[in-house]
Design a protein around this motif. Structure first.
Motif, short mmCIF file in Angstrom:
data_model
loop_
_atom_site.label_atom_id
_atom_site.label_comp_id
_atom_site.label_asym_id
_atom_site.label_seq_id
_atom_site.Cartn_x
_atom_site.Cartn_y
_atom_site.Cartn_z
N ASN A 148 -0.64 4.30 -2.61
CA ASN A 148 -2.00 4.34 -2.03
C ASN A 148 -2.02 4.96 -0.64
O ASN A 148 -2.87 5.79 -0.33
CB ASN A 148 -2.57 2.91 -1.92
N ARG A 189 -1.73 8.66 -0.59
CA ARG A 189 -3.01 9.30 -0.95
C ARG A 189 -3.97 9.24 0.24
O ARG A 189 -4.68 10.20 0.52
CB ARG A 189 -3.61 8.60 -2.18
N THR A 190 -3.96 8.11 0.95
CA THR A 190 -4.83 7.98 2.13
C THR A 190 -4.53 9.07 3.15
O THR A 190 -5.44 9.72 3.68
CB THR A 190 -4.60 6.60 2.79
N GLU A 205 0.83 -1.21 0.00
CA GLU A 205 0.00 0.00 0.00
C GLU A 205 0.87 1.25 0.00
O GLU A 205 0.57 2.24 -0.66
CB GLU A 205 -0.92 0.01 1.24
#
Ligand SMILES: NC(=O)C1=CN([C@@H]2O[C@H](COP(=O)(O)OP(=O)(O)OC[C@H]3O[C@@H](n4cnc5c(N)ncnc54)[C@H](OP(=O)(O)O)[C@@H]3O)[C@@H](O)[C@H]2O)C=CC1
Ligand SMILES: CC(=O)[C@](C)(O)C(=O)O
Ligand SMILES: [Mg+2]
Ligand SMILES: [Mg+2]
Length: 515
Positions: free
Chosen positions: A339, A342-343, A334
């Motif tokens: 990802n 971005r989270t 992740e």
């Protein structure tokens, strides 16, 4: 699950470095060699040379790192007589303004100001606002920087974000990173202890991402030594952001929280009182297991057990290693895919509507307060089942990083040293929230997202396997006993003085020296 002695990828491409100011030394970590620089207050007379050309340092932000880094820089540069002004830059209306003034930074002396104004006047900008804010403001920050100024980061997150949107740093700018492998308050506390025990502090990785001036390496080394780093090891911004965002979601914060919550429930199901369950889970980790690791290494925990407890350890280790590694590999994927970055950015955008909630309101941590109040530091149990689960998770974290090509210095600092020198002492002192919420926003939010995943998978897979009589995995245990990382841990521990961070107990004036 046939354990493998991992098929390590070639180590993350370290550029290698040399210094015109500081002595470098080669160290052997397991089957690899790395170049490091040892720190210490005795090197402060070299700082003016390392900071040559720097007249003003702008430390931007006042979260966890900035108070520590700004004060350590100010004290170190004053000690060596360098005429370099350290100025704090904060956003308009910042609630931190008064806190910065309380420790001596002031507008009158031009050591406190509005962030973009401070950036525009700084030769070295130490950017210590949240990673989500860096991602939001980087264009304005780059534009505000004066020609020839150096951008200093303490985490590679911004590069990860730029990568994901196809952007780059301005090409005419030196970009360096000094990344303390410990939370801000411990960077300051151990620096202060370094006045008595030379070399006490928090290790830092350093990276030179862009070196237009030809001076970037020694400026980075000087910055890290001025922070009080016992030793500095080389990384790249990409290797750092992957290992750091991963490590804080793993054993450093997320996993240790999930492990404690799951064991606290399990031990009570098995008949323990809440207090005993807290003792055998959280206290056993922060008051016993990590102290042994800090001074004798990971395997010493296992070696200290009697034969019967070794079997309990092996049972817990065998059942926990793969479930933990499955979550850890997911975290790594992740992070490295962009990802998780971005989270974090999206979480930053929700903050005004959904402020970060507290995590010490559960029964676990209420009981923990009571246990701490009655604590007998000399008689904290070493629960062999807890040790098996915790060490299996630590080893799984290490194996994923090695398999992904990270150098041993980064692996050991991110998976072992930071936990025992910086983070667990704070959890021991005042519970999980005091530890997690003294860390960065990126870590705070990530730990909250992943702690439940460790809790869930250990409860659902590991502990049920144990209850169903799963056999000990002899190969896994053999892998653990002969693992190459044990030598690297021993080497890293030798490179910093065995100083225990000391934290003042709020409930008494007595200074608790947490082993
Ligand atoms: N926490 C740690 O111990 C470590 C952190 N790092 C890295 O250091 C850097 C700083 O992290 P940390 O010290 O934890 O700080 P935090 O992540 O807790 O961020 C808080 C700081 O960011 C500022 N900030 C937030 N939003 C904005 C905005 N929109 N504009 C301007 N300032 C803003 C806050 O300003 P205000 O005070 O005005 O609210 C505050 O000073 C990060 O890159 C982090 O990854 C690296 C190693 C360890
Ligand atoms: C303290 C530290 O190193 C962390 C956990 O990476 C962070 O706070 O970001
Ligand atoms: Mg970190
Ligand atoms: Mg971090």
């Amino acid at each position: 699950f046939a354990p493998s002695a991992f098929t390590a990828k070639p180590t993350t491409a370290l550029q290698g470095f040399s210094s015109k100011v500081f002595e470098t030394q080669e160290v052997s970590f397991a089957d690899t060699k790395e170049t490091i620089v040892k720190g210490g207050r005795d090197l402060f007379p070299l700082l003016p040379k390392a900071f040559e050309g720097i007249e003003r340092i702008g430390v931007i932000g006042w979260g966890s790192q900035a108070p520590a880094q700004a004060q350590n820089l100010k004290d170190s540069l004053a000690e060596c007589g360098a005429d370099i002004k350290v100025t704090i830059g904060l956003r308009e209306g910042s609630s931190s303004w008064e806190q910065a003034k309380e420790v001596g930074f002031s507008e009158d002396e031009e050591t406190l100001g509005e962030m973009f104004d401070v950036i525009s006047k700084s030769d070295l900008v130490v950017l210590l606002i949240s990673d989500a804010a860096q991602a939001k403001l980087y264009k304005e920050i780059f534009e505000a920087m004066k020609p020839g100024a150096t951008l200093g980061l303490s985490h590679g997150f911004l590069l990860g974000h730029l990568d994901s949107i196809g952007e780059k740093f301005p090409e005419d700018m030196d970009v360096i990173a000094v990344c303390p492998k410990g939370m801000g308050p411990s960077v300051r506390r151990l620096y202060e202890q370094g006045k008595e025990v030379n070399g006490a502090g928090i290790n830092s990785s350093f990276g030179v991402h862009q070196d237009v001036s030809g001076k970037a390496t020694d400026l980075a080394l000087g910055w890290g030594i001025a922070l009080g780093s016992p030793f500095m090891f080389e990384t790249t911004l990409r290797s750092e952001y992957k290992s750091d965002i991963y490590g804080e979601r793993g054993i450093l914060l997320g996993a240790v929280h999930g492990i404690v919550e799951s064991l606290y429930r399990r031990y009570q199901r098995q008949g323990m009182s809440p207090e005993q369950a807290f003792l055998e889970s959280s206290e056993s980790i922060t008051g016993n297991i990590v102290k042994i690791i800090s001074t004798q290494g990971i395997k010493a925990v296992y070696d200290s057990l009697n034969d019967e407890d070794k079997v309990t350890f092996q049972t817990a280790y065998s059942a926990s290693y793969k479930p933990a590694k499955e979550i850890l590999q997911e975290i790594y994927d992740e992070v490295s895919s962009g990802n998780e970055i971005r989270t974090v950015i999206m979480h930053g955008a929700r903050l005004d509507r959904y402020p970060v909630g507290k995590i010490d309101g559960t029964d676990t941590w209420k009981v923990g307060e009571k246990v701490r109040a009655e604590r007998d530091e000399e008689n904290i149990p070493l629960n062999p089942f807890t040790a098996g689960v915790y060490v299996a998770t630590m080893m799984a974290q290490i194996d994923v990083l090695l398999e992904e090509g990270h150098p041993y210095s980064e692996v050991v600092n991110e998976s072992v040293i930071e936990a025992v020198d910086s983070l667990c002492p704070y959890m021991h002192y005042r519970g999980v929230a005091f530890m997690v919420d003294n860390c960065s926003f990126t870590a705070k939010t990530g730990s909250r997202k992943w702690a439940p995943r460790f809790d869930y998978i250990l409860d659902q897979l590991a502990y049920t396997a144990v209850d169903n009589g799963a056999a000990i995995n002899e190969e896994l245990i053999a892998d653990f006993e002969k693992h190459t990382v044990h030598q690297a841990v021993e080497e890293c521990c030798k490179l910093r003085p065995a100083v225990d961070i000391s934290l003042f107990a709020e409930t008494s004036t007595k200074e608790i020296v947490i082993q």
